[in-house]
Write an enzyme that holds these catalytic residues in place. Structure first.
Site, PDB file in Angstrom:
ATOM      1  N   HIS A  75     -52.184   2.338 -38.509  1.00  0.00           N
ATOM      2  CA  HIS A  75     -51.172   1.360 -38.937  1.00  0.00           C
ATOM      3  C   HIS A  75     -50.759   0.414 -37.816  1.00  0.00           C
ATOM      4  CE1 HIS A  75     -50.205   4.660 -42.059  1.00  0.00           C
ATOM      5  NE2 HIS A  75     -51.061   3.788 -42.566  1.00  0.00           N
ATOM      6  N   CYS A  96     -44.644 -18.772 -32.263  1.00  0.00           N
ATOM      7  CA  CYS A  96     -45.861 -18.617 -31.463  1.00  0.00           C
ATOM      8  C   CYS A  96     -45.923 -19.719 -30.401  1.00  0.00           C
ATOM      9  CB  CYS A  96     -47.084 -18.688 -32.375  1.00  0.00           C
ATOM     10  SG  CYS A  96     -48.656 -18.780 -31.476  1.00  0.00           S
ATOM     11  N   SER A 127     -47.953  15.571 -40.524  1.00  0.00           N
ATOM     12  CA  SER A 127     -47.925  14.569 -41.594  1.00  0.00           C
ATOM     13  C   SER A 127     -47.899  15.256 -42.953  1.00  0.00           C
ATOM     14  CB  SER A 127     -49.143  13.650 -41.520  1.00  0.00           C
ATOM     15  OG  SER A 127     -49.139  12.743 -42.611  1.00  0.00           O
TER      16      SER A 127
END
Length: 292
Positions: free
Chosen positions: A141, A200, A241
Site C-alpha cells: 500500500h 508540486c 493481520s
C-alpha cells in the site's frame, strides 16, 4: 542496521496469553520445513512500535473513535479535504516518522539474511521493515515517507515536504489529539482552516502521499510482481493481520489455491482461520523471536 531491542509499547496491543509451548513448537516445525517462506505483515506487527491498528478489539482506532481514514476520491476531488489531511499529517509527522522497528521486524530481517525468508509483503505504510533493514520487501500500500505529484509524477521525500509546510505556515500551531496508523492526527475544522498546502514544485499539481488510500486500488504491476514472488515460494506466514482488506487477502487465496501451507500469527480472528494450516493467537514480537 542494528536496532536496539527495546521493550515493546503495548498501549495498542490487544490482550493475549503468553505463547503456548506447543504452538511455539508447531510454528518452529512450520518454519523449519519452509525453504522459501513468503511473509505478509499487517498493522498488528507495528502495534508494538506504538502505532495503533484499525480493527483490534478494544484498542484499534475503529474501537476507540469514530474517525475513518481519508478516501481516495475525496482527497483527489476536494481541496478542503486535502487541506484537512495535510494539516493533520503535518502535526502527526514528527511523531509518526520517529517510530522504530520492534523485535518482530528485526526477526524477519534476520530470516531474510539467513536465506529463510524468500519475500516479504507488508500492508503497512510506516517503513518499519525498511528501517529494520529488510530488502526483499514490497510495500503493498505504499509508504508515507514518500510523496508524489498526481499530475507530473514528480517524487519527493515526506521529510522534505515537512520543510515546505513549515515555510508556508510559520505561525500556524495546532495541538494534536491522538495518532492513527497512517500518521494522521485529530484536529478541529477551526484549527485546519488557515493551513497552507504547497503545490508540486515542478508543475503546480496536487501532492499526495505515495500510499493507497481507502477506495483506491493497488497497481496491476505491483500485484503481478507479488504473485510472481508467491509462485516462487513454498509456504506463507501471515503476521499481524486479520486480512480484512482484499488487496492482501487475494494472496492468501492464491496460496490456498496452490495448496501452500499457511500459518497465521494474529491476536483475534482472521479471514484465513478456516483454511490456514496453523493459527496462533500471540504477539508477533513475543512469538517470532522464539523461532530459530
Amino acid at each position: 542496521h542494528s536496532v536496539s531491542r527495546t521493550s515493546p509499547n503495548l498501549s495498542f496491543v490487544p490482550a493475549s496469553l503468553p505463547p503456548d509451548p506447543v504452538e511455539v513448537e508447531e510454528l518452529q516445525h512450520f518454519v523449519s520445513n519452509s525453504k522459501r517462506l513468503f511473509v505478509m505483515t499487517g498493522a498488528g506487527i507495528s502495534t508494538e512500535s506504538g502505532i495503533p491498528d484499525y480493527r483490534s478489539e478494544g484498542v484499534g482506532l475503529y474501537a476507540r473513535t469514530d474517525r475513518r481514514p481519508v478516501q481516495h476520491a475525496e482527497f483527489v476531488r476536494s481541496a478542503s479535504a486535502r487541506q484537512r489531511y495535510w494539516a493533520r499529517n503535518f502535526v502527526g509527522w514528527p511523531q509518526f516518522s520517529s517510530h522504530q522497528p520492534n523485535t518482530a521486524h528485526l526477526v524477519l530481517r534476520d530470516w531474510e539474511k539467513l536465506g529463510k525468508l524468500h519475500w516479504l509483503v507488508t500492508q503497512n505504510v510506516d517503513a518499519l521493515h525498511t528501517k529494520a533493514g529488510s530488502q526483499r520487501v514490497t510495500e503493498l500500500h505504499g509508504c508515507t515517507h514518500r510523496v508524489f505529484c498526481l499530475a507530473c509524477g514528480d517524487r519527493i521525500l515526506r521529510s522534505e515536504l515537512q520543510e515546505h509546510f513549515e515555510a508556508l505556515n510559520p505561525t500556524w500551531k495546532a495541538e494534536a489529539f491522538g495518532v492513527a496508523p497512517d500518521g494522521d492526527v485529530f484536529l478541529t475544522d477551526e484549527q485546519v482552516r488557515n493551513f497552507q498546502v504547497p503545490a508540486c514544485r515542478k508543475c503546480g499539481g496536487i501532492l499526495k502521499p505515495d500510499v493507497t488510500f481507502f477506495g483506491d486500488t493497488v497497481s496491476q504491476e505491483k500485484v503481478s510482481f507479488v504473485h510472481q514472488r508467491l509462485a516462487e515460494s513454498d509456504s506463507m506466514l501471515v503476521a499481524g493481520s486479520s486480512m480484512q482488506v482484499y488487496s492482501g487477502y487475494r494472496f492468501a487465496l492464491a496460496a490456498r489455491d496452490k495448496k501452500l501451507p499457511i500459518a497465521v500469527l494474529n491476536i483475534g480472528p482472521t479471514r484465513l482461520d478456516h483454511f490456514a494450516s496453523l493459527k496462533l493467537n500471540s504477539r508477533c514480537g513475543e512469538l517470532l523471536p522464539l523461532i530459530v
